[in-house]
Design an enzyme around this catalytic site. Structure first.
Site, PDB file in Angstrom:
ATOM      1  N   HIS A  55       0.814  -1.216   0.000  1.00 30.42           N
ATOM      2  CA  HIS A  55       0.000   0.000   0.000  1.00 30.42           C
ATOM      3  C   HIS A  55       0.853   1.275   0.000  1.00 30.42           C
ATOM      4  CE1 HIS A  55      -3.824   1.702  -0.199  1.00 30.42           C
ATOM      5  NE2 HIS A  55      -4.404   1.204   0.877  1.00 30.42           N
ATOM      6  N   ARG A  56       2.166   1.150   0.232  1.00 24.99           N
ATOM      7  CA  ARG A  56       3.043   2.316   0.128  1.00 24.99           C
ATOM      8  C   ARG A  56       3.209   2.736  -1.329  1.00 24.99           C
ATOM      9  NH1 ARG A  56       8.279  -0.172   2.865  1.00 24.99           N
ATOM     10  NH2 ARG A  56       7.742  -1.653   1.202  1.00 24.99           N
TER      11      ARG A  56
END
Length: 438
Positions: A411-412
């Site tokens: 999700h980064r």
């Protein structure tokens, strides 16, 4: 002048390995290209070739030795016309030589081997081709703690900071007896500049009196444990699942295999899914990326790492540029890669890299699962079993072959909407599979 043969770096990330087997002995003549030894890395057992010509004057590291650091001298080669005894005597003692498990007892009683490498700070790792160096001189160790692999393991188990232990071995090396007599360190000191902080002591095993046996972890299993722990601790995972109707894909697969029967090529569902994931990544390039701190790598090619179960663990051989290859080529390549993976014959470039991974557990009857991202990649696709399920088709309840696929995303690097777009593209390609051969 004698030539020092050093432990090679057989992959970009290799720091140490196990010298599994010597294929030469003292007195043997070797030429460039001759296989000298088999070396076990964290992923495979690989052959080590000679680069220079000469005669084996001495072997410094016994076969079966674990934890041999890259750059450690493992043998000495005498050049043509050079006296073997003189070549052996000219070698520099090695204070950091690794030992086979269980060999600690004789560490203090025996002198250090005649052939050796300079300490790790001064030695340069060999290349995978086995390049050797001449005339490497020893250097001071500075703040580095010199200890045998067994002493390090005991210290970790007992929670002992090795920097507080005085070594009684050669050149002040810390050996088994030193750590066994030392008291556990109650408070670990702050790391010294230039030296990493000691790793936390592992949780001690608790058998509660239950009959059991102790099995030593292989290098591969240790690496799997470390990398997956780091992945779950450091990568914020987001999971997205779609149900895919497979009937059209299965029909196309049967037609492809019928057409390829005369060529001896058989395409699996997994081969088609590899192609589908690769084309999906090219269609949604925001998911074909890698998080790199304050930068993002955006790949223009989809290289798919495919999880293959092997004895003692798993490995992920790579189908390079899978998006542009015909399904028949992917099938042929995967058959070869999987066979050599199980034999431990893959080269590092064949399993290191990749832009995304695919893990298929459908053959085990697993309906759905969430896979752990394989760092430094930013996504992995988990494939469940295709099974007959009630399904609504054109407004009417029917029965179809349905497969659940779950994408795990970093999700980064990948937003939820982008991950959803990738899963949508994958689903559409599987349900309208002519796009895989167009």
């Amino acid at each position: 002048m004698p030539i020092a043969i050093k432990m090679p770096a057989l992959s970009p990330t290799m720091e140490e390995g196990t010298l599994a087997r010597w294929l030469v002995k003292v007195g043997d003549k070797v030429s460039s290209g001759d296989i000298m030894a088999e070396i076990e890395t964290d992923k495979a057992t690989m052959e080590f070739e000679a680069v220079d010509e000469g005669v084996i004057a001495s072997i410094a590291v016994d076969e079966g030795t674990e934890g041999v650091k890259v750059g450690t001298v493992i043998a000495t080669l005498a050049e043509e016309g050079e006296d073997l005894d003189e070549a052996k005597a000219a070698a520099t003692p090695d204070p950091v030589r690794a030992e086979p498990v269980g060999s600690e007892a004789g560490a203090q009683a025996q002198p250090p081997p005649a052939t050796s490498a300079a300490p790790e700070e001064e030695s340069r790792p060999s290349t995978s081709s086995g390049r050797t160096e001449k005339g490497t001189a020893p250097a001071p160790s500075g703040d580095r703690v010199i200890a045998s692999p067994l002493a390090k393991r005991i210290a970790a188990d007992k929670g002992i900071d090795l920097s507080t232990v005085t070594g009684s071995g050669p050149n002040g090396r810390i050996v088994k007896a030193d750590v066994e007599s030392a008291a556990p360190t109650s408070v670990r000191p702050e790391p010294v500049e230039g030296r990493a902080a000691p790793a936390p002591a592992p949780v001690a095993a608790q058998d509660f009196g239950i009959p059991h046996e102790v099995e030593k972890l292989s290098g591969m299993r240790k690496t799997i444990a470390r990398r997956l722990t780091e992945s779950k601790q450091q990568i914020p995972h987001i999971y997205l699942t779609v149900d895919v109707r497979l009937d059209a894909l299965l029909k196309l697969r049967a037609e492809i295999n019928d057409a390829l029967a005369s060529q001896g090529v058989k395409v699996s569902v997994n081969d088609m899914l590899i192609k589908a994931l690769a084309k999906s990544l090219l269609a949604v390039p925001s998911c074909n990326v890698q998080f790199a701190g304050d930068t993002l790598l955006k790949f223009s090619r989809a290289d798919i790492s495919v999880a293959v179960s092997i004895e003692g663990g798993l490995i992920t051989p790579i189908v390079v540029d899978a998006g542009s290859k015909p399904i028949s080529a992917i099938a042929t390549e995967m058959k070869d890669l999987a066979a050599r993976a199980r034999e431990g014959k893959l080269q590092p470039q064949e399993y290191q890299g990749g832009t995304a991974s695919l893990s298929n557990m459908g053959m085990y009857g697993i309906k759905q699962f969430d896979a752990v991202i394989n760092p430094p990649q930013a996504m992995i696709l988990a494939i469940g079993a295709g099974e007959k399920r009630p399904h609504v088709i054109d407004g009417a309840l029917s029965v179809a072959t349905i497969m659940s696929a779950t994408g795990s995303f970093d999700h980064r690097a990948i937003d939820g909407a982008d991950g959803a777009a990738l899963m949508k593209a994958f689903k559409e390609l599987c349900e309208k599979p002519l796009g895989l051969v167009a």
